[in-house]
Design a protein around this motif. Structure first.
Motif, PDB file in Angstrom:
ATOM      1  N   GLY A 126      -5.518 -26.822  53.693  1.00 12.93           N
ATOM      2  CA  GLY A 126      -6.198 -26.148  54.755  1.00 12.93           C
ATOM      3  C   GLY A 126      -6.630 -26.897  55.985  1.00 12.93           C
ATOM      4  O   GLY A 126      -6.199 -28.053  56.073  1.00 12.93           O
ATOM      5  N   ARG A 127      -7.078 -26.248  56.829  1.00 13.03           N
ATOM      6  CA  ARG A 127      -7.327 -26.923  58.147  1.00 13.03           C
ATOM      7  C   ARG A 127      -8.186 -27.939  58.139  1.00 13.03           C
ATOM      8  O   ARG A 127      -7.883 -29.167  58.596  1.00 13.03           O
ATOM      9  CB  ARG A 127      -8.019 -25.827  59.081  1.00 13.03           C
ATOM     10  CG  ARG A 127      -8.597 -26.429  60.197  1.00 13.03           C
ATOM     11  CD  ARG A 127      -7.481 -26.861  61.443  1.00 13.03           C
ATOM     12  NE  ARG A 127      -6.593 -25.880  61.897  1.00 13.03           N
ATOM     13  CZ  ARG A 127      -5.708 -25.816  62.971  1.00 13.03           C
ATOM     14  NH1 ARG A 127      -5.250 -27.117  63.179  1.00 13.03           N
ATOM     15  NH2 ARG A 127      -4.931 -25.209  63.207  1.00 13.03           N
ATOM     16  N   GLU A 128      -9.212 -28.046  57.130  1.00 15.03           N
ATOM     17  CA  GLU A 128      -9.946 -29.084  56.984  1.00 15.03           C
ATOM     18  C   GLU A 128      -9.282 -30.384  56.586  1.00 15.03           C
ATOM     19  O   GLU A 128      -9.541 -31.465  57.026  1.00 15.03           O
ATOM     20  CB  GLU A 128     -11.440 -28.846  56.141  1.00 15.03           C
ATOM     21  CG  GLU A 128     -12.128 -27.687  56.604  1.00 15.03           C
ATOM     22  CD  GLU A 128     -11.459 -26.308  56.285  1.00 15.03           C
ATOM     23  OE1 GLU A 128     -10.487 -26.047  55.441  1.00 15.03           O
ATOM     24  OE2 GLU A 128     -12.037 -25.306  56.579  1.00 15.03           O
ATOM     25  N   ALA A 129      -8.481 -30.153  55.540  1.00 15.43           N
ATOM     26  CA  ALA A 129      -7.745 -31.242  55.037  1.00 15.43           C
ATOM     27  C   ALA A 129      -6.635 -31.896  56.044  1.00 15.43           C
ATOM     28  O   ALA A 129      -6.749 -32.981  56.235  1.00 15.43           O
ATOM     29  CB  ALA A 129      -6.983 -31.063  53.853  1.00 15.43           C
ATOM     30  N   TYR A 130      -6.126 -31.045  56.727  1.00 18.52           N
ATOM     31  CA  TYR A 130      -5.165 -31.308  57.740  1.00 18.52           C
ATOM     32  C   TYR A 130      -5.845 -31.968  59.020  1.00 18.52           C
ATOM     33  O   TYR A 130      -5.404 -33.186  59.369  1.00 18.52           O
ATOM     34  CB  TYR A 130      -4.469 -30.038  58.304  1.00 18.52           C
ATOM     35  CG  TYR A 130      -3.715 -30.376  59.555  1.00 18.52           C
ATOM     36  CD1 TYR A 130      -2.349 -30.920  59.166  1.00 18.52           C
ATOM     37  CD2 TYR A 130      -3.981 -30.338  60.811  1.00 18.52           C
ATOM     38  CE1 TYR A 130      -1.521 -30.988  60.444  1.00 18.52           C
ATOM     39  CE2 TYR A 130      -3.237 -30.519  61.918  1.00 18.52           C
ATOM     40  CZ  TYR A 130      -1.731 -30.925  61.675  1.00 18.52           C
ATOM     41  OH  TYR A 130      -1.158 -31.223  62.712  1.00 18.52           O
ATOM     42  N   ASP A 131      -7.055 -31.725  59.303  1.00 21.87           N
ATOM     43  CA  ASP A 131      -7.871 -32.524  60.254  1.00 21.87           C
ATOM     44  C   ASP A 131      -8.257 -34.032  59.853  1.00 21.87           C
ATOM     45  O   ASP A 131      -8.312 -35.032  60.580  1.00 21.87           O
ATOM     46  CB  ASP A 131      -9.076 -31.806  60.587  1.00 21.87           C
ATOM     47  CG  ASP A 131      -8.586 -30.341  61.617  1.00 21.87           C
ATOM     48  OD1 ASP A 131      -7.559 -30.352  62.018  1.00 21.87           O
ATOM     49  OD2 ASP A 131      -9.651 -29.590  61.669  1.00 21.87           O
ATOM     50  N   GLU A 132      -8.694 -33.979  58.441  1.00 23.60           N
ATOM     51  CA  GLU A 132      -8.683 -35.108  58.071  1.00 23.60           C
ATOM     52  C   GLU A 132      -7.822 -36.302  58.070  1.00 23.60           C
ATOM     53  O   GLU A 132      -7.827 -37.434  58.314  1.00 23.60           O
ATOM     54  CB  GLU A 132      -9.668 -35.250  56.610  1.00 23.60           C
ATOM     55  CG  GLU A 132     -10.798 -34.766  56.425  1.00 23.60           C
ATOM     56  CD  GLU A 132     -11.412 -34.621  54.926  1.00 23.60           C
ATOM     57  OE1 GLU A 132     -10.471 -35.192  54.128  1.00 23.60           O
ATOM     58  OE2 GLU A 132     -12.302 -33.785  54.697  1.00 23.60           O
ATOM     59  N   ILE A 133      -6.506 -35.880  57.790  1.00 24.82           N
ATOM     60  CA  ILE A 133      -5.462 -36.469  57.641  1.00 24.82           C
ATOM     61  C   ILE A 133      -5.085 -37.038  58.980  1.00 24.82           C
ATOM     62  O   ILE A 133      -4.503 -38.118  59.358  1.00 24.82           O
ATOM     63  CB  ILE A 133      -4.219 -35.813  57.087  1.00 24.82           C
ATOM     64  CG1 ILE A 133      -4.559 -35.464  55.456  1.00 24.82           C
ATOM     65  CG2 ILE A 133      -2.711 -36.554  57.115  1.00 24.82           C
ATOM     66  CD1 ILE A 133      -3.609 -34.485  55.118  1.00 24.82           C
ATOM     67  N   ASN A 134      -5.048 -36.188  60.066  1.00 19.33           N
ATOM     68  CA  ASN A 134      -4.922 -36.671  61.386  1.00 19.33           C
ATOM     69  C   ASN A 134      -6.173 -37.094  62.090  1.00 19.33           C
ATOM     70  O   ASN A 134      -5.760 -37.303  63.293  1.00 19.33           O
ATOM     71  CB  ASN A 134      -4.362 -35.434  62.068  1.00 19.33           C
ATOM     72  CG  ASN A 134      -3.037 -34.763  61.341  1.00 19.33           C
ATOM     73  OD1 ASN A 134      -1.869 -35.224  62.144  1.00 19.33           O
ATOM     74  ND2 ASN A 134      -3.044 -33.877  60.565  1.00 19.33           N
ATOM     75  N   LEU A 135      -7.228 -37.667  61.783  1.00 17.31           N
ATOM     76  CA  LEU A 135      -7.997 -38.314  62.356  1.00 17.31           C
ATOM     77  C   LEU A 135      -7.671 -39.695  62.851  1.00 17.31           C
ATOM     78  O   LEU A 135      -6.886 -40.226  62.186  1.00 17.31           O
ATOM     79  CB  LEU A 135      -9.231 -38.435  61.584  1.00 17.31           C
ATOM     80  CG  LEU A 135     -10.201 -37.161  61.408  1.00 17.31           C
ATOM     81  CD1 LEU A 135     -11.286 -37.535  60.472  1.00 17.31           C
ATOM     82  CD2 LEU A 135     -10.643 -36.759  62.739  1.00 17.31           C
TER      83      LEU A 135
END
Length: 294
Positions: free
Chosen positions: A285-294
């Motif tokens: 999901g978007r949340e996991a994607y944002d964590e990976i790309n922090l």
């Protein structure tokens, strides 16, 4: 197991219990994706959900992620009928997704190091104990499927069933056309969901058009192979990867996966974005994607 005849008084009491339950924002089996659950309220008992996409879009990755999320994160007994891929290959994909070990190593292209084995052992505890059951019976007939569903419910209390994918399920009447056979399979799946009180998710493909005519899938695209899906499925979800329209967008390991809820018998329709991790063969999901790309 047959559907029972119910007196109107009992039906009212049962329905009011459901109405009271429905006052809460969420009551079904979670998909693991908040954007999806907000619209569907989770996978519902006695419902058939169709997930359709063109070849290579990520149907199996999405379906496997749904199974994994339900069983591992929420402890929901889940059965995955893999009519195309063997249990070993399917499990290998789950191991890669869960551990982060590259597929080159799990497939013997590169050598596994001791640190890789340690990583696998330390990350697979929850997966190995999850109530997830895989059946890779090839040429599974509708009669065999119904028997297996009954056994899975009796032995393991299975509540969510995923069939990947319906076009490989066979029917005893070999003289039927492919279209008639697929319609018969859909009716079988809907019957199983209704009779046994489980939620069933079935995967279907949509024929790939020529590059010149390649467009985002729409509901009527299912008519070619599964004309009855629109009538009998409670939910229909269409998957699309924009990178197929714009190859220059297909860069890196993460690819945008658009999810269109094209039919929803108990709620709204709509679209939202997930992400396909091509290296790990999983959808996030978007949340996991944002964590990976922090």
């Amino acid at each position: 197991m047959e559907c029972e005849t119910v007196h109107i008084g009992d039906a009212i009491n049962r329905t009011l219990e459901i109405v009271e339950r429905d006052q809460y924002p969420f009551y079904g089996i979670p998909s693991g994706f908040m954007a999806l659950d907000r619209v569907t309220h989770g996978w519902q008992p006695r419902e058939l959900t169709m997930i359709a996409a063109r070849p290579a879009v990520g149907k199996t990755a999405f379906a496997l992620s749904l199974a994994r999320n339900a069983a591992v994160d929420f402890g929901v007994p889940t059965a995955y009928f893999s009519l195309e891929m063997s249990t070993v290959n399917l499990t290998r994909r789950l191991i890669e997704s869960e551990s982060g070990i590259p597929f080159e190593k799990t497939r013997g292209i590169e050598k596994m190091e001791s640190v890789d084995w340690f990583q696998i052992e330390s990350t697979l505890s929850k997966l190995s104990k999850a109530p997830l059951y895989i059946d890779d019976s090839c040429a599974l007939t509708t009669d065999e499927f119904l028997k297996k569903v009954k056994d899975l419910i009796t032995q393991y209390g299975v509540r969510l069933i995923i069939v990947d994918y319906i076009h490989l399920m066979s029917h005893m009447d070999r003289a039927r056309t492919m279209r008639e056979k697929d319609d018969e399979v859909i009716l079988c799946l809907k019957e199983a969901a209704m009779v046994y009180g489980v939620s069933i998710i079935a995967i279907s493909f949509i024929r790939r058009p020529t590059r010149k005519n390649y467009t985002k899938p729409i509901l009527t695209d299912l008519d070619v192979y599964c004309p009855s899906a629109v009538d009998y499925a409670d939910k229909i979800i269409l998957l699309h990867r924009p990178s197929f329209l714009s190859p220059e967008e297909n860069s890196g390991n993460m690819d945008l996966l658009q999810v269109d809820i094209a039919k929803n018998s108990i709620g709204d329709i709509g679209s939202f974005d997930l992400f396909l991790d091509k290296e790990k063969g999983r959808v996030i999901g978007r949340e996991a994607y944002d964590e990976i790309n922090l």
